[in-house]
Design an enzyme around this catalytic site. Structure first.
Site: not given
Ligand code: IDP
Ligand code: MG
Length: 139
Positions: A51, A104, A117
């Site tokens: 990440y 989800r 994911h």
């Molecule tokens: P995605 O998994 O839908 O691609 P991303 O923006 O890439 O979303 O974020 C990666 C992961 O980080 C998310 O799946 C979630 O587990 C976590 N995440 C994203 N935004 C937040 C937030 O605002 N608060 C807490 N965790 C978050």
């Molecule tokens: Mg992502």
């Protein structure tokens, strides 16, 4: 990796709640073929690397703690238009905004603990698949 493949993880909350079977059923019913799969657990260093793109985000520490707290199911999936179709199947990052019937919407508790994911591009699918699997584990 080929462009008809994507990478997924059933995150620790999905494993803890006993949702592995139900989520895999949704995935295979939607036409995805499993070409690699294992139960594994990421170390803190693994999650920080996986990440890394999010390391400046305020939720980064929480994300690493969550993703390392227990086993995950990592898998590579094959289907035409795999990356985009899988993102559609899992739904929005925040389950409150995810469409009805998406993984989800059905199984995620919150924007942080969101069950699954899915890679966001063919390039990242290849990087993420190679992060978790040796060549001989991919069919
Ligand atoms: P995605 O998994 O839908 O691609 P991303 O923006 O890439 O979303 O974020 C990666 C992961 O980080 C998310 O799946 C979630 O587990 C976590 N995440 C994203 N935004 C937040 C937030 O605002 N608060 C807490 N965790 C978050
Ligand atoms: Mg992502």
């Amino acid at each position: 990796m080929r462009t008809d493949r994507t990478f997924t993880m059933l995150k620790p909350d999905s494993v803890e709640k006993g949702h592995i079977g139900a989520i895999l059923e949704k995935i295979t019913s939607a036409g995805f073929k499993i070409v690699a799969m294992k139960l594994t657990q990421m170390t803190t260093a693994d999650a920080e690397e996986f990440y890394a793109i999010h390391k400046e985000r305020p939720f980064f520490g929480e994300l690493v703690t969550y993703m390392t707290r227990g086993p995950i199911v990592a898998a590579i999936l094959e289907k035409d238009n795999a990356v985009e179709d899988f993102r559609t199947l899992i739904g929005a990052t925040n389950p409150d905004e995810a469409a009805e019937g998406t993984i989800r919407k059905l199984y995620a508790a919150s924007i942080g603990e969101n069950a699954v994911h899915g890679s966001d591009s063919d390039e990242n699918a290849a990087i993420e698949g190679a992060f978790h699997f040796a060549g001989r584990e991919i069919f």
